[in-house]
Scaffold this motif. Structure first.
Motif, short mmCIF file in Angstrom:
data_model
loop_
_atom_site.label_atom_id
_atom_site.label_comp_id
_atom_site.label_asym_id
_atom_site.label_seq_id
_atom_site.Cartn_x
_atom_site.Cartn_y
_atom_site.Cartn_z
N UNK A 138 -12.73 -8.25 -22.69
CA UNK A 138 -12.30 -8.42 -24.08
C UNK A 138 -13.50 -8.34 -25.02
N UNK A 139 -14.58 -9.04 -24.63
CA UNK A 139 -15.77 -9.03 -25.47
C UNK A 139 -16.36 -7.63 -25.56
N UNK A 140 -16.35 -6.90 -24.45
CA UNK A 140 -16.88 -5.53 -24.43
C UNK A 140 -16.07 -4.65 -25.38
N UNK A 141 -14.77 -4.81 -25.38
CA UNK A 141 -13.92 -4.01 -26.26
C UNK A 141 -14.20 -4.32 -27.73
N UNK A 142 -14.36 -5.59 -28.04
CA UNK A 142 -14.64 -5.95 -29.43
C UNK A 142 -15.98 -5.40 -29.88
N UNK A 143 -16.92 -5.29 -28.96
CA UNK A 143 -18.24 -4.76 -29.29
C UNK A 143 -18.22 -3.24 -29.45
N UNK A 144 -17.49 -2.57 -28.55
CA UNK A 144 -17.52 -1.11 -28.53
C UNK A 144 -16.44 -0.47 -29.40
N UNK A 145 -15.45 -1.26 -29.81
CA UNK A 145 -14.38 -0.71 -30.62
C UNK A 145 -13.22 -0.17 -29.83
N UNK A 146 -13.29 -0.23 -28.50
CA UNK A 146 -12.16 0.20 -27.70
C UNK A 146 -11.06 -0.86 -27.74
N UNK A 147 -9.83 -0.45 -27.44
CA UNK A 147 -8.69 -1.35 -27.60
C UNK A 147 -8.35 -2.04 -26.29
N UNK A 148 -8.40 -3.38 -26.32
CA UNK A 148 -8.00 -4.18 -25.16
C UNK A 148 -6.48 -4.30 -25.19
N UNK A 149 -5.80 -3.68 -24.23
CA UNK A 149 -4.34 -3.66 -24.23
C UNK A 149 -3.78 -4.94 -23.62
N UNK A 150 -4.27 -5.31 -22.44
CA UNK A 150 -3.79 -6.52 -21.77
C UNK A 150 -4.70 -6.85 -20.61
N UNK A 151 -4.55 -8.05 -20.09
CA UNK A 151 -5.34 -8.46 -18.95
C UNK A 151 -4.83 -9.77 -18.39
N UNK A 152 -5.23 -10.09 -17.19
CA UNK A 152 -4.80 -11.33 -16.57
C UNK A 152 -5.14 -11.35 -15.10
N UNK A 153 -4.57 -12.30 -14.38
CA UNK A 153 -4.86 -12.45 -12.96
C UNK A 153 -3.61 -12.53 -12.14
N UNK A 154 -3.73 -12.14 -10.88
CA UNK A 154 -2.59 -12.19 -9.98
C UNK A 154 -3.11 -12.31 -8.55
N UNK A 155 -2.99 -13.52 -7.98
CA UNK A 155 -3.32 -13.76 -6.58
C UNK A 155 -4.74 -13.32 -6.23
N UNK A 156 -5.69 -13.73 -7.05
CA UNK A 156 -7.08 -13.47 -6.75
C UNK A 156 -7.63 -12.18 -7.30
N UNK A 157 -6.78 -11.35 -7.89
CA UNK A 157 -7.23 -10.12 -8.54
C UNK A 157 -7.14 -10.30 -10.05
N UNK A 158 -8.08 -9.68 -10.78
CA UNK A 158 -8.12 -9.79 -12.24
C UNK A 158 -8.08 -8.39 -12.83
N UNK A 159 -7.13 -8.20 -13.76
CA UNK A 159 -6.82 -6.87 -14.28
C UNK A 159 -7.10 -6.76 -15.77
N UNK A 160 -7.46 -5.56 -16.18
CA UNK A 160 -7.48 -5.24 -17.61
C UNK A 160 -6.95 -3.82 -17.79
N UNK A 161 -6.31 -3.60 -18.90
CA UNK A 161 -5.94 -2.25 -19.33
C UNK A 161 -6.57 -2.02 -20.69
N UNK A 162 -7.34 -0.96 -20.81
CA UNK A 162 -8.11 -0.68 -22.03
C UNK A 162 -7.83 0.75 -22.47
N UNK A 163 -7.66 0.91 -23.77
CA UNK A 163 -7.43 2.23 -24.35
C UNK A 163 -8.68 2.69 -25.10
N UNK A 164 -9.11 3.92 -24.81
CA UNK A 164 -10.32 4.43 -25.45
C UNK A 164 -10.03 4.75 -26.91
N UNK A 165 -10.92 4.24 -27.78
CA UNK A 165 -10.76 4.44 -29.22
C UNK A 165 -11.78 5.45 -29.72
#
Length: 819
Positions: A621-648
């Motif tokens: 999330x912090x990287x997206x706010x710095x670079x201007x890319x769009x953080x779509x969503x993120x979270x965790x599931x059974x020990x794995x951590x996910x993000x979906x990011x859209x290039x701006x």
């Protein structure tokens, strides 16, 4: 017509009663149960408290009424057998109203079960202190939770029930701590395997106090419970569960003169006959020889109790001579996202019994790695080093654990060997398994140890501080080596090893290791066949060593939002989405992977990346706010951590950033120093900035971490490098020195004294003011790793972040100071 009297109506008693009726339609069968319930699912009780099982009635397989009608039984609940008179073939029974009567029998079955161990501790009878074994216990806990809404829970005892309760109270929103007198949780598994459970509990914020006992319970002025541990540490709780263990209920047998065994259980023969004529016993109350050691042992499991009940019913009704083969103790439990299972005997039990053994540990995937959703599991096998007889197995993982343990358990029950293990056939399809199933793989590894094709080195035998003449070789890639390695190891990648043999002395022992053991095995083969006589491969690899040598003692912390499985959902979009698996990489690995992958995308494309670093979502999330890319969503599931990011569009993002940068956005400070005067300046400036209402962040890195260390805690165990840094660094902020004229600590003492005399707040007071004013404290994860500082040594208000987190804060601020 025969008359059978059964004492106890849960697993063993109820099953035996039903079997007796199927064998003899004309017999008189009386079932006596002291509680109001029979044949209930006591293993499901924690999940009713946690809310997973919402309908209480589903805990009951049968009601006393329905059970009695179906099997034509005389079921008497809330009646307690108080005495047995074997010579008279009668028992004494107390009704709920206190009246006493006697009942005769032709044959008697004792199935009284076990009772919780309640230590003789001051305050054990206070409100808010519970044990859990029965439905009534569960109802009391459920009522207390609903009425008092406790926020802090402490579980004393890290067994199966204790950990299941820890998970379920955590699911109720409580901050949970586990206190365990042993150095590990879950006694049926070895310490190294329990280490993976420790790590998972810490990931979910559960506090661990291992190797510590509970000495006193007291009430506080606010109505909470104050707990004093054997180390002198104090904990506060709103609810306390004593789950120390259980012991057999043998009062009836003892009063009746029925013999007990060496372990304190009712002694029975192969047909469950006690020392008294026509009196039998089954379930948690009996002791019986273990099939492997031949030594008497106690087994508190429902599966064996039901098996025993069927056999004893046959013996009592038909005179069947089929002997009981004994139980090897196959058990399983869910602990948050992982499954923990064991069968047979672990290494520690074999050592205690004096049996020679060796072990093999592997870390295979639950199913084919190319099919989505594969998770690594850890499987350990213990076996006779000469005959190959399988003694036991343990497994920990997200999925696939039950299948493997059950397979191995059947071989152990039939005295199977490692040779039998490699011959087993497992169903294979990519969603369920690999062509080389973990059961076969661990058999192959064990076979290599028995045959001498590989000489094992176990983690307990590898002390980096005392390698002696041995050369420790890490055969992983340079990138893996740089992310973390065993102190003292040199890096010779297995794929380059043949060209690097001149760097090794063939006259010295060579210890090799890789991530999980496979590349180490390949490297040991190369070295042995090239003239190196004494080559050993680290069993379980770096993964097992690093887990087993870590210290997990730490206080509880609130649940992280990112660890909630419900926080992630698949974003629906028609835009192209690239998927990348970055699991296994440590900070800043996932962010570096993310940044590199985004460079290859077009504006509007999406990237979905999965990692195992718990701090990854926040950094992304912090990287997206710095670079201007769009953080779509993120979270965790059974020990794995996910993000979906859209290039701006970086140009548009840059222009937007420039247009808004003229407005004051906050202040950031990097505290690199642990000089007292510089730390004072940092907190003074931070407090002044916070007073203006601006966002203020202090990023503590390297020596600056000493300014936010907590005082008065027992330091966690560290590796050799952590110990060296710990020796050189101050224990907490009170030990900071002046940058000039410190004079061996006299200068800092004078400075603090002058500050007090002039009414200037101390460093600690300024720090508390900053916290109260909302100043954000971020500790550098990389600096903590390098200097051997654990999360538990820092103030609870400090959060952990990486480079991307700081850069995002710095980009939003109009002033950044490096101190």
């Amino acid at each position: 017509m025969s008359k059978y009297l059964i004492v106890g109506g849960v697993a063993g008693g109820a099953t035996a009663a039903a079997r007796m009726r199927r064998l003899d339609e004309h017999a008189e069968i009386v079932l006596i149960e002291s509680s109001a319930y029979i044949s209930y699912a006591n293993c499901g009780l924690p999940y009713y408290i946690g809310g997973t099982i919402k309908d209480r009635s589903k805990l009951f397989v049968q009601t006393p009424e329905s059970f009695g009608v179906r099997f034509a039984l005389d079921v008497r609940t809330q009646q307690t057998v108080t005495a047995v008179y074997p010579d008279e073939h009668t028992v004494e029974i107390r009704r709920a109203d206190g009246s006493i009567y006697r009942e005769s029998y032709d044959k008697l079955l004792l199935s009284p079960g076990a009772m919780p161990i309640v230590p003789k501790i001051e305050g054990a009878d206070l409100p808010g202190v519970f044990t859990m074994r029965t439905v009534e216990d569960t109802d009391r806990i459920k009522t207390f939770v609903n009425e008092h809404k406790p926020r802090r829970a402490v579980i004393v005892g890290g067994g199966f029930i204790g950990l299941e309760m820890a998970e379920n109270l955590h699911e109720q929103g409580m901050q949970v701590s586990v206190v365990e007198l042993a150095p590990q949780v879950m006694a049926p598994i070895d310490f190294s395997m329990a280490s993976f459970v420790h790590a998972h509990l810490r990931e979910h914020g559960v506090g661990l106090y291992l190797g510590q006992g509970l000495e006193q319970i007291a009430s506080t002025a606010s109505g909470a419970l104050s707990l004093r541990l054997s180390t002198g540490e104090l904990l506060e709780a709103d609810i306390l569960l004593l789950s120390i263990g259980v012991r057999p209920r043998t009062e009836l047998a003892t009063k009746a003169g029925i013999a007990l065994g060496e372990r304190g259980g009712i002694k029975v023969d192969a047909h469950f006959q006690t020392s008294a004529a026509d009196v039998y016993a089954v379930g948690d109350a009996i002791e019986y020889p273990h099939p492997i050691t031949g030594q008497p042992w106690l087994n508190y499991l429902a599966g064996p109790a039901n098996r025993q009940a069927r056999l004893v019913a046959d013996a009592m009704v038909t005179g069947s001579s089929e002997p009981y083969e004994g139980s090897i103790g196959t058990s399983i439990a869910k602990v948050f996202d992982i499954t923990v299972a064991a069968t047979g005997l672990p290494a520690k039990a074999l050592k205690q019994a004096g049996l020679p053994y060796q072990s093999a540990t592997i870390h295979p995937s639950s199913h084919a790695t190319y099919y989505p959703g594969a998770h690594q599991l850890t499987l350990k096998l213990t076996f006779d080093p000469k005959t190959g007889r399988i003694y036991g197995a343990q497994a920990v993982g997200i999925e696939g654990v039950d299948k493997r343990i059950d397979s191995i358990a059947q071989l152990i029950k039939n005295s199977g060997t490692v040779a039998d293990l490699v011959k087993t056939e497992q169903a294979y399809a990519p969603p369920f398994a690999s062509a080389k199933d973990p059961v076969a793989l661990v058999g192959y590894v064990a076979s290599n140890i028995i045959s001498g094709k590989v000489k094992p080195l176990y983690w307990r035998d590898l002390n980096p501080e005392d390698l002696g003449q041995a050369t420790l070789v890490d055969v992983r890639t340079p990138a893996e080596y740089q992310l973390g390695h065993i102190p003292g190891a040199i890096n010779l990648p297995v794929d380059e090893l043949r060209g690097l043999l001149d760097r090794l002395d063939p006259m010295r022992p060579i210890y090799v290791y890789c991530a999980v053991g496979l590349r180490g095995y390949l490297a040991s083969n190369i070295l042995r066949q090239r003239g190196f006589a004494d080559v050993r491969n680290l069993v379980g690899g770096f993964k097992l060593w690093s887990a087993a040598t870590a210290d997990y003692n730490a206080p509880a912390r609130p649940r992280e939002v990112v660890s909630a499985a419900a926080s992630y959902h698949t974003a629906q979009s028609d835009k192209p989405c690239t998927e990348i698996d970055a699991r296994g990489l440590c900070c800043p690995g996932p962010i570096v992977t993310l940044a590199k992958a985004m460079q290859e995308l077009e504006v509007g494309d999406r990237l979905r990346l999965v990692a195992t670093d718990p701090g990854f979502v926040r950094d992304a999330k912090a990287w997206c706010q710095t670079t201007g890319n769009r953080f779509v969503e993120g979270g965790g599931d059974r020990g794995d951590y996910y993000v979906t990011i859209e290039k701006a569009d970086r140009t548009a993002a840059s222009e937007a950033s420039c247009s808004s940068s003229a407005q004051p956005q906050g202040k950031t400070f990097i505290l690199f120093s642990d000089d007292l005067d510089k730390a004072l300046a940092t907190f003074v400036l931070a407090n002044g900035a916070a007073a203006t209402g601006e966002k203020v962040t202090i990023f503590f890195t390297f020596w600056g971490l000493n300014a936010v260390k907590r005082g008065g805690i027992v330091p966690p165990k560290k590796d050799i490098w952590g110990k060296m840094f710990g020796f050189m660094l101050p224990k907490d902020s009170t030990g900071l020195a002046l940058s000039k004229m410190n004079m061996g600590g006299i200068g800092s003492w004078m400075m603090r004294r002058v500050m007090r005399a002039k009414g200037v707040d101390s460093l600690e007071a300024l720090r508390d003011q900053a916290i109260a004013a909302g100043v954000e404290f971020i500790a550098c994860q990389m600096s903590m790793d390098v200097m051997g500082i654990s999360r538990e040594e820092l103030l609870p208000e400090v959060t952990i972040g990486g480079v991307a987190t700081y850069m995002q804060r710095a980009n939003q601020a109009n002033i950044n100071l490096f101190i």
